[in-house]
Structure formats: C-alpha cells, structure tokens
Design an enzyme around this catalytic site. Structure first.
Site, PDB file in Angstrom:
ATOM      1  N   ARG B  49       0.851  -1.192   0.000  1.00 55.85           N
ATOM      2  CA  ARG B  49       0.000   0.000   0.000  1.00 55.85           C
ATOM      3  C   ARG B  49       0.885   1.240   0.000  1.00 55.85           C
ATOM      4  O   ARG B  49       2.096   1.150   0.193  1.00 55.85           O
ATOM      5  CB  ARG B  49      -0.943  -0.004   1.198  1.00 55.85           C
ATOM      6  CG  ARG B  49      -0.238  -0.282   2.520  1.00 55.85           C
ATOM      7  CD  ARG B  49      -0.953   0.250   3.709  1.00 55.85           C
ATOM      8  NE  ARG B  49      -0.831   1.705   3.776  1.00 55.85           N
ATOM      9  CZ  ARG B  49       0.279   2.356   4.128  1.00 55.85           C
ATOM     10  NH1 ARG B  49       1.394   1.711   4.438  1.00 55.85           N
ATOM     11  NH2 ARG B  49       0.310   3.683   4.167  1.00 55.85           N
ATOM     12  N   GLY B  50       0.251   2.398  -0.219  1.00 55.99           N
ATOM     13  CA  GLY B  50       0.997   3.650  -0.322  1.00 55.99           C
ATOM     14  C   GLY B  50       1.329   3.875  -1.789  1.00 55.99           C
ATOM     15  O   GLY B  50       1.885   2.993  -2.450  1.00 55.99           O
ATOM     16  N   ALA B  51       0.985   5.049  -2.306  1.00 48.36           N
ATOM     17  CA  ALA B  51       1.100   5.302  -3.745  1.00 48.36           C
ATOM     18  C   ALA B  51       2.468   4.914  -4.326  1.00 48.36           C
ATOM     19  O   ALA B  51       2.534   4.150  -5.296  1.00 48.36           O
ATOM     20  CB  ALA B  51       0.758   6.757  -4.044  1.00 48.36           C
ATOM     21  N   ARG B  93      -6.281  -2.289  -8.741  1.00 46.88           N
ATOM     22  CA  ARG B  93      -6.709  -1.174  -7.873  1.00 46.88           C
ATOM     23  C   ARG B  93      -7.044   0.021  -8.754  1.00 46.88           C
ATOM     24  O   ARG B  93      -6.177   0.862  -9.035  1.00 46.88           O
ATOM     25  CB  ARG B  93      -5.597  -0.836  -6.878  1.00 46.88           C
ATOM     26  CG  ARG B  93      -6.212  -0.512  -5.541  1.00 46.88           C
ATOM     27  CD  ARG B  93      -5.259  -0.350  -4.410  1.00 46.88           C
ATOM     28  NE  ARG B  93      -5.818   0.610  -3.477  1.00 46.88           N
ATOM     29  CZ  ARG B  93      -5.156   1.133  -2.472  1.00 46.88           C
ATOM     30  NH1 ARG B  93      -3.926   0.796  -2.233  1.00 46.88           N
ATOM     31  NH2 ARG B  93      -5.733   2.002  -1.685  1.00 46.88           N
ATOM     32  N   ASP B 243      -1.711  13.735  -0.637  1.00 42.22           N
ATOM     33  CA  ASP B 243      -2.187  12.970  -1.789  1.00 42.22           C
ATOM     34  C   ASP B 243      -2.153  13.799  -3.058  1.00 42.22           C
ATOM     35  O   ASP B 243      -1.903  13.284  -4.149  1.00 42.22           O
ATOM     36  CB  ASP B 243      -3.601  12.467  -1.539  1.00 42.22           C
ATOM     37  CG  ASP B 243      -3.565  11.188  -0.723  1.00 42.22           C
ATOM     38  OD1 ASP B 243      -3.458  11.285   0.510  1.00 42.22           O
ATOM     39  OD2 ASP B 243      -3.593  10.100  -1.342  1.00 42.22           O
ATOM     40  N   ASN B 253      -5.139  15.440   1.807  1.00 43.82           N
ATOM     41  CA  ASN B 253      -4.453  14.330   2.473  1.00 43.82           C
ATOM     42  C   ASN B 253      -5.488  13.569   3.289  1.00 43.82           C
ATOM     43  O   ASN B 253      -6.661  13.942   3.338  1.00 43.82           O
ATOM     44  CB  ASN B 253      -3.306  14.865   3.351  1.00 43.82           C
ATOM     45  CG  ASN B 253      -2.400  13.761   3.868  1.00 43.82           C
ATOM     46  OD1 ASN B 253      -2.057  12.840   3.126  1.00 43.82           O
ATOM     47  ND2 ASN B 253      -2.027  13.819   5.132  1.00 43.82           N
ATOM     48  N   LYS B 254      -5.053  12.506   3.913  1.00 47.37           N
ATOM     49  CA  LYS B 254      -5.938  11.636   4.706  1.00 47.37           C
ATOM     50  C   LYS B 254      -6.861  12.456   5.604  1.00 47.37           C
ATOM     51  O   LYS B 254      -6.443  13.436   6.213  1.00 47.37           O
ATOM     52  CB  LYS B 254      -5.057  10.714   5.564  1.00 47.37           C
ATOM     53  CG  LYS B 254      -5.805   9.700   6.392  1.00 47.37           C
ATOM     54  CD  LYS B 254      -6.530   8.676   5.543  1.00 47.37           C
ATOM     55  CE  LYS B 254      -5.572   7.914   4.679  1.00 47.37           C
ATOM     56  NZ  LYS B 254      -6.167   7.333   3.487  1.00 47.37           N
TER      57      LYS B 254
END
Lengths: 352, 352
Positions: B49-51, B93, B243, B253-254
């Site tokens: 995970r994580g771009a 994804r 992001d 962002n989150k």
C-alpha cells in the site's frame, strides 16, 4: 417519539428497571435489578453509566440492600447494616463522585428518620422516597436544561456533539442532547452529527443509538472528521456535556472536546456546554487545578477485541481534556443560560 | 537501526520481495512474489500500500507477467501479450494513479525497445531495468526529502504525524517520516506522536510499527488527543504527507489532516507537508477542484470485525480533506523546502 427509559423504579414489581448498556448498540435489553448485588454488578460492568444515572442507580441500590431486613430489627442494628451496604455499593466504582453523593443522600435521610425513632418500615419507605426524589430531580434538571437551551437553537439546523451527554447518561433527556429532545417534542428535528469518540466510542454506540430510537436524524463521524464537517458548513453549533467546570469557566470533559472547541472557534460556530448546577465547582479557580485521569493503553491498542497496534507500543490515553473558557460561547444550565464574562456570571448564578 | 524493506527485487531469486502489510502490526512477513497473479492479489488485498510502493509493485508485476514468455515469440505477439498483462494488473486497484503511471512507464520502455527491433530477452531485461529505476528513483526521492527537511528539525524534539507517510508507503524512508529517519541516522532521535488515524488506523498499525522497528521513540494517540498533546507542549512540529497539492498550496491528504493543521496554527506549532514533486498538480488552481472520495460506512461502524454503531445508522466517511494553504508553514520536497507565498514559489520550483 419513543423515549428510552434509562433507569426507572417499578413500584408494581418493586424493582429497579434499567437498560443494560453493555448490550448497546446492538440489543435493547431492560434488566430488573432486584438486589444490591445485582446493582453493584450493573454499576461495575457499566450496564448503567453517566454520572447522573449512576447516582440514581446508587440510591435505588441502597434501598434494595436494606428492604429485606426484618422489620423487627433494632434501629441501631439496622443503621449498622445500612452503613455496611452503602460502603459495599460505593466500592462498585471508586471514582464516581455522583455515586457517593447519591448514596450519602439516601443514607442521611434514613439516619434522620432513625434519629426521629421512626419504625423500620417507615425508614425503608423514607429511603425509597429519597431515591425517587433524586430520580425526579434529575428528570426536572434535564428538562430545564432542554428548555433553557432551546432559544439558542432557534435558527440551528444541525449540531455536532462529542461523547454521550444524552438520555442514556441520565434518567431521561440528558444534558447536551436535552435541547434537541425538547425541540423534537415541539416538532422541530435538529440534525445531530455524533463524533464516534475514541477510544470507547460512546458517540457511535450510545448517542447514535438513543437519537436513532427517538427518530432524530443522526450521522456518525470519526472524531477527525469534525473539522471537515464544519468547513463544509454542515453544522451550525456544537453542544457538549461536562465533567467539571471551574470558577473561570474552564471545562473538563471527555477527551477530544477541547479540539472540537478550537475547530468551532476557527469556523465561527458557537460552542455550548450543557451541564447542571452540580457540575460547576467554584472552589476550583481554573482548569489547571483539574486532575486528568490517564487510562490504560489497551483501550486504544485493543479496543475492539482485536490488537490494532504493535505489541509493546507506548500510548498516551488521557480520559479528559480541559477546554479554556475563551472557547465557550455559553453554558446551558438548569438555572438558565450563562454567557461570558464567566468569572462574574458563574458566581452570580451559583453563589447566591 | 534496522530498516524495513517494504518492497525490493531479489536478483538472486529473481522475485519481488515485499512485506505483507495485511499482517501488520502483529507479524512481519516477507513474501516472495513470483507471478503477476500473486502481484495482482498483493495489490488488491493491500499487502502492499501507499502510492509510491504500489507503483513499484506494478512495475515489477508487469515484468513477472512477461518474463516466462518464450524467447522465440514474435515481437508483435509479445507486445500484444504485454498489453493484456498490463491491463490485467492495472485493474487490481482501479483508483491508484501511481500504479497506472508506473505500469505505463515500463510499457513505454518495452515498446521502445521492441520498435528498435531488440530481441525478446533484451526487451525483458530492459523492462526489468526500468522497474528497478523506478525503485531507485523512489529511494533517492525519499532520501532527498529527508535531507531537505532536516534543517527544519534542528531544534525539534518531538513531532506529531497523521496516517502513514513512512517507509511502508514507499520503498524505504517515506516522505513525512524521511527527515526523522535521516535525523536518526545522524544519531538524533526525534520523538513521534502518531495519530491512530481512524477509520483504518494506518497510524496505529503502520506508522507505529515502522518507527518501533527503527528504534525511534513513538507514542500512539487517538486522533482526538492531538489537541491536548499540543496544549501540553509535547510536540514542536507537525509533518504529514499529501495525496495531491494544488497550485495555490491547498493540500488534500488523509481525513483528519485539516483538523490537525488548524490545531497546529492555534498552538503556534509549524505544520509541514512532505511530498515528492509528482504530488504537486499545478493544473489545479485550488483545493476546491480536488474531488473527495466518500468510502463505505462499514469502515466506521464495523472497522474492527465487530459492529460498534447501531444497525442502519447514517455515516459520513470522507477519505480525505483539504488543508487550505494558509495553515501550511512549508512544503518539504525532493527539490527543496518551499516556503510561502506558495502560488509563486510552487511555480518557481516545479514549472522551470
């Protein structure tokens, strides 16, 4: 609108009837509490929770502990048993100030009647009456807060609340949610955004449940979504409860309240604290004097029966925070709405 | 200091080795990924995970999908199979922009070599080299962010971070955590307060895990405790990832990042956003143009395998929020630290 009966006395069955909150939000189960041992357990395992509700439970619990003592018992012996029962029940939750207060109140009543040489049945009856008085006073207090807060909500379409200061923490209407219930009785539904309130999720579990039952529109959010809810203009006010309020208006409440207050100020949204007179402790000058309990780390790392953080990780878990008075728009109390300057106005309201 | 190897290429075994992040934080398991199907699964179920890390996984995945094609295959047929494999992997994804970018990059490389009439083994080799290049570029990018951020942390003893923008989201050092890792390499340990980051707890599960493994002091808090941590003076700075960043500096962002930014400003604590050049999207004028994904309600009501809110309750679950540029003290990027005014300075940094 169906109203939950958090804690009541059934004179027909001669038992205390309360909602088993450990089963919420999935099951609504009313329990008949018939003995002081059952009440001890109910308080200890949080079947009943919220300071006012625990107080009421304590008062009824003492009665349950002495009602089967023989009416032929000598008064001095009766009082001695009463003392033991009260001590036992008070140990069910050693930090619940309201529990001690309520137990003490029914004890004083019983002892006064004993000093007047009343019969054992009369003392028992007087003790139960005092417990019922505590219950009715709580109902009245909540309703007063609801009615006093109502004018503030005239133009409010949606509010945000944190934790649970609702009917399930008291006998009926709650404190923070009382104005919303009273508005609903008058046919006006105010939408509530409920912070889930980590770590113990009282918002998601309790507040959401009681509002849903009452037919009041409610949306659950994670605590970290409050900022975006405000930025999007989805709420017009915040109302929260309080654990302890100092003479200058600094307010201790469930962890996360302070952050919500800062966000409300940034977004020009009024931030109200609803609480009964008994929550104001004018012997305390400011929030600096309020001790903050730190709770165990498992509440955060393992709060849902599943380990969600690395083993051995360090955790900081304060149960409360202090919101400085400058973030509070007004207090909604059973004695009216109290606006700033708080130092003067709280004195005026509570020291006369 | 033991460094986690989020995603690597083992030339000895000729496989991609990655940490199965679905097992975190309780088990650290390295998986050998030998086929494109295994990589599809790893991406789909969030083993990786994580771009940036997903991009690297995609690039290696394409190679795993074509390496066993017979070297006698005609070039046109090889390219046709390559296209199908790439489409397949991209569907693992469907919203991961970085995944498409990386897959596309190794595809272009392979096709260029095919156009040059190179042999199938040479095309395969070139494709793997391009994937390795993406990996090394990511490592370099993270290190640059770490080095560039370091001077800002000279007097900083403790920082607060939100979500996970660490080594486990990239190939190695991460973005937000990179300056902290670089400081640790130089013998200076900065204490990190990690927001648990509801609903998916990336802070408690991932950030806490990787910092603990690296021997960096870390304390997990619930998101709603950040305000009290700041009020008590326990942190001197905030660093988060991003992001997507607009031309004026507004940063998506989150969820929860915006609230932390407001709190940081209120407490006079610098708020830094760490991100590589690729996160800046100067074609977007402001945060208003950034669409915010809403995710399903079960993440909030049933996030730990157990229903923690009433059935049928309404939930608001935005995955991201936008922090207005005015709350951001500076951007820490692989091209240096960028201070306000952002509209001019971002252009200068990224449009030259």
């Amino acid at each position: 609108m169906s109203r939950l009966k958090t804690i009541e006395w059934s004179s027909k069955k001669d038992v205390c009837v309360l909602i088993d909150q450990t089963q919420l939000p999935l099951k609504l189960i009313y329990k008949n509490i018939k003995t002081i041992e059952e009440m001890f357990d109910a308080i200890k395992v949080l079947k009943v929770r919220g300071a006012p509700a625990i107080g009421i439970a304590g008062a009824f619990g003492v009665y349950l502990g002495i009602r089967n003592i023989s009416n032929q018992t000598k008064t001095s012996e009766f009082v001695s048993i009463l003392n033991k029962k009260a001590d036992y029940l008070a140990s069910s939750r050693p930090t619940a100030v309201n529990l001690f207060w309520a137990i003490n109140r029914v004890m004083i009543k019983a002892k006064t009647l004993a000093d007047l040489n009343l019969s054992i049945p009369e003392i028992k009856k007087g003790l139960l009456e005092e417990a019922l008085k505590i219950l009715y006073e709580d109902k009245r207090m909540c309703r007063k807060i609801g009615e006093n807060g109502l004018p503030l909500l005239k133009k409010i379409k949606a509010i945000l609340t944190h934790c649970n200061a609702g009917g399930l923490a008291t006998s009926e209407l709650g404190t923070a949610l009382a104005p919303i219930y009273v508005a609903a009785e008058q046919g006006r539904l105010i939408h509530v955004f409920a912070d889930e309130t980590r770590p113990l999720l009282q918002g998601a579990r309790i507040t959401a449940f009681e509002l849903q039952k009452a037919g009041i529109p409610v949306t659950v959010i994670c605590d970290n979504m409050a900022a975006t809810v405000m930025a999007r203009g989805l709420v017009d006010a915040v109302i929260v409860g309080a654990d302890r309020i100092a003479a200058n208006g600094d307010t201790a409440n469930k962890i996360g309240t302070y952050g919500v207050a800062v966000l409300a100020k940034t977004h020009n949204i009024p931030f109200y604290v609803a609480a009964p007179a008994s929550t104001f402790d004018l012997s305390i000058k400011s929030g600096k004097e309020i001790p903050i309990e730190e709770r165990n780390s498992e509440e955060i790392t393992c709060g849902f029966g599943k380990q969600t953080a690395p083993y051995g990780i360090k955790v900081f878990n304060p149960a409360f925070d202090v919101t400085p008075a400058k973030y509070i728009s007004a207090f909604i109390t059973d004695r009216g709405v109290i606006a700033p300057p708080f130092l003067q106005n709280l004195k005026k309201a509570f020291l006369k």
